[in-house]
Every structure is written in C-alpha cells, then in structure tokens.
Write an enzyme that holds these catalytic residues in place. Sequence first.
Site, PDB file in Angstrom:
ATOM      1  N   LYS A   1       0.732   7.763   6.020  1.00  0.00           N
ATOM      2  CA  LYS A   1       1.207   5.956   5.944  1.00  0.00           C
ATOM      3  C   LYS A   1       2.479   6.094   6.279  1.00  0.00           C
ATOM      4  CE  LYS A   1      -2.692   4.962   2.851  1.00  0.00           C
ATOM      5  NZ  LYS A   1      -2.891   4.913   2.051  1.00  0.00           N
TER       6      LYS A   1
ATOM      7  N   LYS B   1      -9.657  11.258  10.574  1.00  0.00           N
ATOM      8  CA  LYS B   1     -11.006  11.469   9.522  1.00  0.00           C
ATOM      9  C   LYS B   1     -11.167   9.751   9.933  1.00  0.00           C
ATOM     10  CE  LYS B   1      -8.913   9.552   5.700  1.00  0.00           C
ATOM     11  NZ  LYS B   1      -8.192   8.925   4.480  1.00  0.00           N
TER      12      LYS B   1
ATOM     13  N   LYS C   1     -11.185   3.361   7.533  1.00  0.00           N
ATOM     14  CA  LYS C   1     -11.590   1.891   8.217  1.00  0.00           C
ATOM     15  C   LYS C   1     -10.043   1.025   8.319  1.00  0.00           C
ATOM     16  CE  LYS C   1     -11.081   1.393   2.929  1.00  0.00           C
ATOM     17  NZ  LYS C   1     -11.698   1.979   1.843  1.00  0.00           N
TER      18      LYS C   1
HETATM   19  P1  TYM Z   1      -9.980   6.315  -1.049  1.00  0.00           P
HETATM   20  O1  TYM Z   1     -10.524   5.061  -1.691  1.00  0.00           O
HETATM   21  O2  TYM Z   1      -9.216   6.063  -0.171  1.00  0.00           O
HETATM   22  O3  TYM Z   1     -11.353   6.987  -1.012  1.00  0.00           O
HETATM   23  C1  TYM Z   1     -12.529   6.894  -1.448  1.00  0.00           C
HETATM   24  C2  TYM Z   1     -13.345   8.139  -1.339  1.00  0.00           C
HETATM   25  O4  TYM Z   1     -13.554   8.673  -0.708  1.00  0.00           O
HETATM   26  C3  TYM Z   1     -13.459   9.550   0.233  1.00  0.00           C
HETATM   27  N1  TYM Z   1     -12.774   9.608   1.704  1.00  0.00           N
HETATM   28  C4  TYM Z   1     -13.554  10.568   2.515  1.00  0.00           C
HETATM   29  N2  TYM Z   1     -14.833  11.460   2.530  1.00  0.00           N
HETATM   30  C5  TYM Z   1     -15.448  12.040   3.574  1.00  0.00           C
HETATM   31  N3  TYM Z   1     -14.833  11.595   5.122  1.00  0.00           N
HETATM   32  C6  TYM Z   1     -13.923  10.523   4.787  1.00  0.00           C
HETATM   33  N4  TYM Z   1     -13.728   9.705   6.186  1.00  0.00           N
HETATM   34  C7  TYM Z   1     -13.552  10.042   3.812  1.00  0.00           C
HETATM   35  N5  TYM Z   1     -12.404   9.250   3.368  1.00  0.00           N
HETATM   36  C8  TYM Z   1     -12.300   8.522   2.397  1.00  0.00           C
HETATM   37  C9  TYM Z   1     -12.057  10.099  -0.500  1.00  0.00           C
HETATM   38  O5  TYM Z   1     -11.791  11.050  -0.446  1.00  0.00           O
HETATM   39  C10 TYM Z   1     -11.966   9.597  -1.799  1.00  0.00           C
HETATM   40  O6  TYM Z   1     -12.648  10.404  -2.677  1.00  0.00           O
HETATM   41  N6  TYM Z   1      -6.645   7.941  -4.102  1.00  0.00           N
HETATM   42  C11 TYM Z   1      -8.049   7.735  -4.061  1.00  0.00           C
HETATM   43  C12 TYM Z   1      -9.049   6.848  -5.123  1.00  0.00           C
HETATM   44  C13 TYM Z   1      -8.289   6.927  -7.015  1.00  0.00           C
HETATM   45  C14 TYM Z   1      -8.969   8.144  -6.919  1.00  0.00           C
HETATM   46  C15 TYM Z   1      -8.032   8.071  -8.726  1.00  0.00           C
HETATM   47  C16 TYM Z   1      -9.694   9.311  -6.841  1.00  0.00           C
HETATM   48  C17 TYM Z   1      -7.047   6.525  -6.995  1.00  0.00           C
HETATM   49  N7  TYM Z   1      -7.395   7.324  -8.795  1.00  0.00           N
HETATM   50  C18 TYM Z   1      -8.765   9.524  -9.171  1.00  0.00           C
HETATM   51  C19 TYM Z   1     -10.126   9.583  -7.115  1.00  0.00           C
HETATM   52  C20 TYM Z   1      -9.668   9.414  -9.029  1.00  0.00           C
HETATM   53  C21 TYM Z   1      -7.962   6.871  -2.774  1.00  0.00           C
HETATM   54  O7  TYM Z   1      -7.660   6.325  -2.213  1.00  0.00           O
HETATM   55  O8  TYM Z   1      -9.795   7.031  -1.867  1.00  0.00           O
END
Ligand code: TYM
Length: 332
Positions: A114, A196, A199
């Site tokens: 990022k 990956k 969005k």
């Molecule tokens: P975030 O909001 O980017 O994504 C949410 C969840 O979706 C999964 N994910 C994917 N899985 C497979 N293929 C993809 N292309 C893909 N894009 C996203 C992510 O791995 C995630 O599980 N930091 C985290 C949110 C968070 C969190 C937490 C998660 C904050 N605190 C505590 C677990 C526990 C995040 O930004 O996910």
Amino acid sequence: MKRLLSGIKPTGQLTLGNYIGALRQFVKLQDELPDTEFFIFIADLHAITTPQDKGQLRHNIKSVAAVYMACGLDPGRVNLFIQSEIPEHVMLSYVMESTAYIGEMERMTQYKDKKGRQTEGIRTSLMTYPALMAADILLYDADIVPIGDDQKQHVELTRNLAIRFNNAHGQTFVVPEPFFPKTGARIKSLTEPDKKMDKSHDNPKSYILLLDDLNAVKNKIKSAVTDSEGTIRYDVKHKPGISNLLTIYASLADLSIKDLEKRYAESSYATFKADLAEIVVDTLRPIQERYHELIKHPLLDQVLDEGAKRAKEIARIKMLKVYKRLGLGRVK
Ligand code: TYM
C-alpha cells in the site's frame, strides 16, 4: 466455550474474493461449529487508514452489516457488531503498539504494498494497523480466526504479540489459530490473474462485486483472461486465468478441482465460462434479493445493538485485566 472472530473493512463494496475467502466460511462454520461463540464485526476503524468520505463510510458500514446477514449469518448464532462502537479496540490497540516492534510493522507485506502505491500523505495508522487487528482478535480471546490468505501475516503477528505479552506479564491472551478455506483463500483478478481480486483495482472488469448487476457479472466472466492452450487444467504457473476460474467454480459448487477437470476435459473455454457464469449468478441472486430487503429494515440496527452489547461485556472485563497486568492507573 470456544470463540471465533473475524471482520471485514467497509471500504467500497465487497467482492467475490471476500465472499469465497471469508464470508462463505463464516456461514459454513456457523453450522459446523455449534459449540463456538461467533464474533463477526465491521472493521470501520481500519477504513480510516486511508481517506474516506464520511457519508460513504456511514453507508458502507450498514451495507457490510446487511451483506453479512444476506449471505446467511444468523443473528441468533452470531454477535454482529461495529468495531468503533467498542472503544476497547482502540485501548488494546495502543497496548499492542507498546508490545510490537517497529521493525515488525514495517515488514508487513500489505503495508509495503500500500505504501508503494501511495507516494505522499501516508497515514501513521497504515503502519500501525496490524496492532489494531491484533487487538480486535485478542480482546475476545478468539481461538479461531477465519481469513483469506492476505491476512495470514497479520494473524501470525497477533500470535507473536499474544505470546510476548503473556510471557512478560502472565497468561492474559488466548493465542489464536488462523483458519483458511480449503479452496479459494486467494481469489485472483479476472484481468490480471497473477494479482489478488481487489476492489481497489482500477479496472472494474478485474473484480466481481457481490452487488454487481448480474448481466455485468456474466460479461466479466466471459471476458476473463485465459490462455491460448484451450484445455481446462489447473496449473497456476502456466495457466493462472483458468486456474483461478476453476478455483471459483470449485468453491461455489463445493466440488473438487480434479472433478471439474474431468467434467470439462472435452469442453471449450466458452462452455466452461458460461457454466461458471450461471453458478456465480445463482449464488449472487438470492444474496442481492435479501440484501435489498435488509438494508432498509430496522432489524439491522437491533442486531447491531445486541451484538455490541455482548461484545462490550467481554471487552470491558478484558481491558481491566490488561491494565491491571501492566500496572496502569489504579486498577488492583
Ligand atoms: P478485508 O476487509 O480486506 O477483507 C475481508 C476478508 O476477505 C478476505 N479476502 C479475500 N479472500 C480471498 N480472495 C481474495 N481476493 C480476498 N480479498 C479479501 C480477507 O483475507 C479477509 O479475510 N484487516 C482485515 C479486517 C480485519 C480482521 C480483523 C480480520 C480487521 N480486524 C480481525 C480478522 C480478524 C481486512 O482488511 O480484511
């Protein structure tokens, strides 16, 4: 009783990657783990590591809550809540910053990626974000954290911080285990299948949004990048496009990639893509219908209120324990 926790950041709309990597797992595990208490939240504090429009963020928070329920999360089974409504997340995040080393934060690949894309105005919180994520998890003594592949490093850091804190101050936190889907932990872009699905990519053809128009979804799948070999075979190195489509198909249809290779051994890419498009559309249609009912329904606020109440109960007690362990204030 064991506890499961996970969250999603409300920046923009959710993708098929979020669904396969995370949401769908939450829904499945809900039935597979009847003796586990679920905490699923909307990670809105994580959203402000980059600039957000206030009105849009407010909408996205509600929208993620409605998507959670539209995908099948049962509010009777799951505590659904908004992170910023529980101030203890921020309190523990600071304690985690005071447990982690700067070098550990700088090594996080998501931060490096990022930071690489942005040249100026990089917020401090973009770097300290994993401390907040560790706090999210440790506050609730979560045993299991279902996530996609891109969050793996953050959960590993969380484990290290929990162990470090426990060693220094006495047993305080449960050391969590990450949980990944069997297939689909990293769904790739439809236009650049070495990246990956995300969005934040510029080209909307590279991702499928859960709330995308269904005809657009079909077209995106039909125009997904493949290769010139013409055989439907899983080979991430040489055929990343087809391998990604096989992964999406296998996850949504609950089939193995081997079975799909057999079934489509004699088929063209066009036939395979047309079948996949049907499966994706059949998955999204009921989610979209339920979403449009839920987004305006007062039930959503009730569910979020109840979830926050339960989360608060646990978080408050945990923070008192942490402050006591550290000798902060006058807590004895
Ligand atoms: P975030 O909001 O980017 O994504 C949410 C969840 O979706 C999964 N994910 C994917 N899985 C497979 N293929 C993809 N292309 C893909 N894009 C996203 C992510 O791995 C995630 O599980 N930091 C985290 C949110 C968070 C969190 C937490 C998660 C904050 N605190 C505590 C677990 C526990 C995040 O930004 O996910």
